[in-house]
Design a protein around this motif. Structure first.
Motif, PDB file in Angstrom:
ATOM      1  N   MET A  72       0.817  -1.186   0.000  1.00 52.11           N
ATOM      2  CA  MET A  72       0.000   0.000   0.000  1.00 52.11           C
ATOM      3  C   MET A  72       0.865   1.257   0.000  1.00 52.11           C
ATOM      4  O   MET A  72       0.606   2.178  -0.740  1.00 52.11           O
ATOM      5  N   ILE A  73       1.903   1.296   0.828  1.00 57.17           N
ATOM      6  CA  ILE A  73       2.791   2.454   0.902  1.00 57.17           C
ATOM      7  C   ILE A  73       4.200   1.990   0.554  1.00 57.17           C
ATOM      8  O   ILE A  73       4.694   1.023   1.119  1.00 57.17           O
ATOM      9  N   SER A  74       4.831   2.677  -0.397  1.00 59.77           N
ATOM     10  CA  SER A  74       6.233   2.392  -0.693  1.00 59.77           C
ATOM     11  C   SER A  74       7.009   3.702  -0.611  1.00 59.77           C
ATOM     12  O   SER A  74       6.504   4.767  -0.979  1.00 59.77           O
ATOM     13  N   VAL A  75       8.230   3.599  -0.122  1.00 57.02           N
ATOM     14  CA  VAL A  75       9.036   4.783   0.156  1.00 57.02           C
ATOM     15  C   VAL A  75      10.326   4.724  -0.638  1.00 57.02           C
ATOM     16  O   VAL A  75      10.985   3.684  -0.695  1.00 57.02           O
ATOM     17  N   SER A  76      10.686   5.839  -1.280  1.00 59.44           N
ATOM     18  CA  SER A  76      11.983   5.981  -1.933  1.00 59.44           C
ATOM     19  C   SER A  76      12.716   7.128  -1.247  1.00 59.44           C
ATOM     20  O   SER A  76      12.207   7.692  -0.273  1.00 59.44           O
ATOM     21  N   SER A  77      13.868   7.507  -1.745  1.00 61.31           N
ATOM     22  CA  SER A  77      14.659   8.531  -1.060  1.00 61.31           C
ATOM     23  C   SER A  77      13.988   9.906  -1.032  1.00 61.31           C
ATOM     24  O   SER A  77      14.222  10.690  -0.123  1.00 61.31           O
ATOM     25  N   ALA A 101       8.455  13.993  -0.484  1.00 62.32           N
ATOM     26  CA  ALA A 101       8.864  14.280   0.900  1.00 62.32           C
ATOM     27  C   ALA A 101      10.218  13.634   1.148  1.00 62.32           C
ATOM     28  O   ALA A 101      10.494  12.560   0.630  1.00 62.32           O
ATOM     29  N   GLU A 102      11.031  14.296   1.950  1.00 59.78           N
ATOM     30  CA  GLU A 102      12.353  13.777   2.285  1.00 59.78           C
ATOM     31  C   GLU A 102      12.605  13.908   3.780  1.00 59.78           C
ATOM     32  O   GLU A 102      11.959  14.704   4.453  1.00 59.78           O
ATOM     33  N   GLY A 103      13.568  13.128   4.264  1.00 62.72           N
ATOM     34  CA  GLY A 103      14.029  13.235   5.643  1.00 62.72           C
ATOM     35  C   GLY A 103      12.944  13.054   6.685  1.00 62.72           C
ATOM     36  O   GLY A 103      12.063  12.200   6.545  1.00 62.72           O
ATOM     37  N   PRO A 104      12.965  13.887   7.727  1.00 62.97           N
ATOM     38  CA  PRO A 104      11.995  13.769   8.814  1.00 62.97           C
ATOM     39  C   PRO A 104      10.548  13.960   8.334  1.00 62.97           C
ATOM     40  O   PRO A 104       9.627  13.346   8.853  1.00 62.97           O
ATOM     41  N   GLU A 105      10.367  14.823   7.328  1.00 57.24           N
ATOM     42  CA  GLU A 105       9.029  15.057   6.775  1.00 57.24           C
ATOM     43  C   GLU A 105       8.470  13.761   6.196  1.00 57.24           C
ATOM     44  O   GLU A 105       7.297  13.447   6.359  1.00 57.24           O
ATOM     45  N   GLN A 106       9.322  12.984   5.556  1.00 60.94           N
ATOM     46  CA  GLN A 106       8.896  11.717   4.974  1.00 60.94           C
ATOM     47  C   GLN A 106       8.426  10.748   6.058  1.00 60.94           C
ATOM     48  O   GLN A 106       7.374  10.122   5.925  1.00 60.94           O
ATOM     49  N   GLY A 107       9.164  10.654   7.129  1.00 62.24           N
ATOM     50  CA  GLY A 107       8.770   9.785   8.236  1.00 62.24           C
ATOM     51  C   GLY A 107       7.442  10.195   8.845  1.00 62.24           C
ATOM     52  O   GLY A 107       6.598   9.356   9.163  1.00 62.24           O
ATOM     53  N   ARG A 108       7.225  11.499   8.991  1.00 64.21           N
ATOM     54  CA  ARG A 108       5.971  12.012   9.538  1.00 64.21           C
ATOM     55  C   ARG A 108       4.794  11.670   8.625  1.00 64.21           C
ATOM     56  O   ARG A 108       3.748  11.209   9.097  1.00 64.21           O
ATOM     57  N   VAL A 109       4.971  11.853   7.318  1.00 62.12           N
ATOM     58  CA  VAL A 109       3.892  11.578   6.363  1.00 62.12           C
ATOM     59  C   VAL A 109       3.565  10.088   6.332  1.00 62.12           C
ATOM     60  O   VAL A 109       2.396   9.695   6.339  1.00 62.12           O
ATOM     61  N   VAL A 110       4.590   9.237   6.335  1.00 63.85           N
ATOM     62  CA  VAL A 110       4.358   7.789   6.349  1.00 63.85           C
ATOM     63  C   VAL A 110       3.599   7.390   7.609  1.00 63.85           C
ATOM     64  O   VAL A 110       2.644   6.611   7.552  1.00 63.85           O
ATOM     65  N   ALA A 111       3.978   7.934   8.761  1.00 63.39           N
ATOM     66  CA  ALA A 111       3.286   7.620  10.012  1.00 63.39           C
ATOM     67  C   ALA A 111       1.822   8.053   9.952  1.00 63.39           C
ATOM     68  O   ALA A 111       0.933   7.315  10.399  1.00 63.39           O
ATOM     69  N   GLN A 112       1.551   9.223   9.384  1.00 63.78           N
ATOM     70  CA  GLN A 112       0.168   9.683   9.259  1.00 63.78           C
ATOM     71  C   GLN A 112      -0.630   8.791   8.316  1.00 63.78           C
ATOM     72  O   GLN A 112      -1.776   8.454   8.601  1.00 63.78           O
ATOM     73  N   LEU A 113      -0.037   8.413   7.186  1.00 65.56           N
ATOM     74  CA  LEU A 113      -0.731   7.525   6.243  1.00 65.56           C
ATOM     75  C   LEU A 113      -1.050   6.186   6.898  1.00 65.56           C
ATOM     76  O   LEU A 113      -2.140   5.643   6.725  1.00 65.56           O
ATOM     77  N   GLU A 114      -0.104   5.647   7.659  1.00 65.85           N
ATOM     78  CA  GLU A 114      -0.350   4.379   8.352  1.00 65.85           C
ATOM     79  C   GLU A 114      -1.453   4.525   9.397  1.00 65.85           C
ATOM     80  O   GLU A 114      -2.269   3.631   9.574  1.00 65.85           O
ATOM     81  N   ALA A 115      -1.494   5.676  10.073  1.00 67.08           N
ATOM     82  CA  ALA A 115      -2.558   5.914  11.058  1.00 67.08           C
ATOM     83  C   ALA A 115      -3.923   5.968  10.365  1.00 67.08           C
ATOM     84  O   ALA A 115      -4.891   5.381  10.849  1.00 67.08           O
ATOM     85  N   PHE A 116      -4.003   6.666   9.219  1.00 64.09           N
ATOM     86  CA  PHE A 116      -5.262   6.703   8.468  1.00 64.09           C
ATOM     87  C   PHE A 116      -5.657   5.313   7.991  1.00 64.09           C
ATOM     88  O   PHE A 116      -6.826   4.956   7.995  1.00 64.09           O
ATOM     89  N   ALA A 117      -4.679   4.525   7.581  1.00 66.89           N
ATOM     90  CA  ALA A 117      -4.946   3.163   7.080  1.00 66.89           C
ATOM     91  C   ALA A 117      -5.498   2.283   8.197  1.00 66.89           C
ATOM     92  O   ALA A 117      -6.306   1.380   7.924  1.00 66.89           O
TER      93      ALA A 117
END
Length: 105
Positions: free
Chosen positions: A1-6, A86-102
């Motif tokens: 569902m969520i994939s992350v690149s650099s 999104a990069e760096g800390p912003e990327q981690g925050r966005v992924v965490a929010q997406l997982e929370a919504f999921a």
């Protein structure tokens, strides 16, 4: 569902246009065992209005500019792949929010 690149996050979204309200509605799994985030928007699926509403919804919910969100696959389909820059800390925050919504039901 969520994939992350650099420098970006790709998320699979099933969009339901013509809903009574705009919202992210948890995650679902289809018959092929693919996981996706469920989203509903009030906009109708004509001339890209529903995609624009999806981008606005994600921007509002994730606290990121609309310019950093693109529908990269499935523009005319209910199943979409959305790219979020999104990069760096912003990327981690966005992924965490997406997982929370999921995880919401």
């Amino acid at each position: 569902m969520i994939s992350v690149s650099s420098d970006a996050i790709a998320v699979q979204v099933r969009l339901t246009p013509g809903a009574s309200r705009d919202c992210l509605a948890g995650s679902q799994t289809d018959a092929a065992e693919r996981h996706f985030l469920s989203a509903r928007v009030r906009a109708v699926p004509e001339k890209g209005k529903a995609n624009t509403a999806l981008i606005a919804l994600l921007s509002r919910q994730l606290g990121i500019p609309k310019r950093d969100i693109d529908v990269i696959r499935g523009a005319t389909s209910r199943m979409k792949t959305v790219r979020i820059s999104a990069e760096g800390p912003e990327q981690g925050r966005v992924v965490a929010q997406l997982e929370a919504f999921a995880n919401e039901r």
